[in-house]
Write a protein that holds these residues in place. Structure first.
Motif, PDB file in Angstrom:
ATOM      1  N   ASP A   5      -6.321 -11.137   1.385  1.00  0.00           N
ATOM      2  CA  ASP A   5      -6.865  -9.785   1.569  1.00  0.00           C
ATOM      3  C   ASP A   5      -6.720  -9.008   0.260  1.00  0.00           C
ATOM      4  O   ASP A   5      -5.615  -8.769  -0.218  1.00  0.00           O
ATOM      5  N   SER A   7      -8.547  -6.019  -0.213  1.00  0.00           N
ATOM      6  CA  SER A   7      -9.198  -4.728   0.018  1.00  0.00           C
ATOM      7  C   SER A   7      -8.421  -3.559  -0.591  1.00  0.00           C
ATOM      8  O   SER A   7      -9.008  -2.552  -0.958  1.00  0.00           O
ATOM      9  N   ASN A   8      -7.116  -3.668  -0.715  1.00  0.00           N
ATOM     10  CA  ASN A   8      -6.309  -2.567  -1.250  1.00  0.00           C
ATOM     11  C   ASN A   8      -5.882  -2.793  -2.696  1.00  0.00           C
ATOM     12  O   ASN A   8      -4.973  -2.135  -3.187  1.00  0.00           O
TER      13      ASN A   8
END
Length: 180
Positions: A5, A7-8
Motif C-alpha cells: 500500500d 497511498s500515504n
C-alpha cells in the motif's frame, strides 16, 4: 505491482533523504573541500608564449576580480536552479524548466554565445548518459523482479540491523545505488 500500500507515501518526502545528501555534499565541496589553500610549483615558462596568453586570456585578470566573478557565477547558477525548478513546478514541463534555467546562464553571460552550442551539446550528452544508466537500472530491476530476488535482498538487509530503521534505510539506499 508488489502488493504494498503506497497511498500515504509522498514522493517528495521519500526523495528528501537523497536530496539532503546531495545538498550536504554540495556544502562540503563548496565550504570545505575547495577552500583549502593550494600549493603550486614554480616552473620555468616560455616568455613569448606567456605574454601571448596574458594578452587575451582570463589569466590577465586580478585574483580579486577572478574570485568576484566566481562568486557571481555561483549566484547565477543558484538563480538558474531556482528558475528551472519554479518553471518546472508551474508548467509541469521538465523541458521548459531546463530551457529557462539555460536561458538564465545565457542572459547573464555566464555561458557566452560562442560557447552555447558546446555547452548545450555537452548537456545533451550528459543527459543521454544518465538516461542510458536509468534504462539499464530499470532492466536490472525487471530481472530482479522476474527472478523474485527483491524480497530476499530486502529481508537480508533488514535482518542485519534488527529494527534500526535509520541504518536499514541507509543500507537500502546504498543497495539501490550499487544496483543502479
Amino acid at each position: 505491482e508488489a502488493g504494498i500500500d503506497i497511498s500515504n507515501i509522498s514522493v517528495t518526502k521519500a526523495m528528501a533523504i537523497p536530496a539532503l545528501g546531495m545538498f550536504v555534499g554540495l556544502l562540503v565541496a563548496v565550504f570545505i573541500s575547495y577552500r583549502k589553500p593550494r600549493q603550486y610549483q614554480q616552473l620555468a615558462i616560455d616568455k613569448a608564449a606567456h605574454d601571448e596568453v596574458l594578452e587575451g586570456d582570463a589569466l590577465s585578470k586580478t585574483a580579486a576580480g577572478a574570485q568576484t566573478q566566481s562568486k557571481m557565477k555561483t549566484l547565477v547558477a543558484l538563480a538558474a536552479i531556482v528558475t528551472a525548478f519554479v518553471v518546472q513546478m508551474y508548467t509541469d514541463s521538465l523541458l521548459l524548466g531546463s530551457m529557462f534555467g539555460f536561458g538564465v546562464f545565457m542572459a547573464t553571460g555566464v555561458v557566452k554565445w560562442s560557447e552555447a552550442d558546446t555547452v548545450f551539446n555537452d548537456g545533451i550528452k550528459l543527459m543521454a548518459m544518465i538516461g542510458f544508466i536509468m534504462i539499464t537500472a530499470q532492466g536490472f530491476a525487471e530481472v530482479m523482479k522476474a527472478t523474485e530476488q527483491i524480497q530476499p535482498l530486502v529481508d537480508g538487509a533488514a535482518s542485519l540491523f534488527a529494527g534500526n530503521k535509520a541504518i536499514a534505510a541507509f543500507i537500502m539506499l546504498l543497495i539501490g545505488l550499487i544496483v543502479t
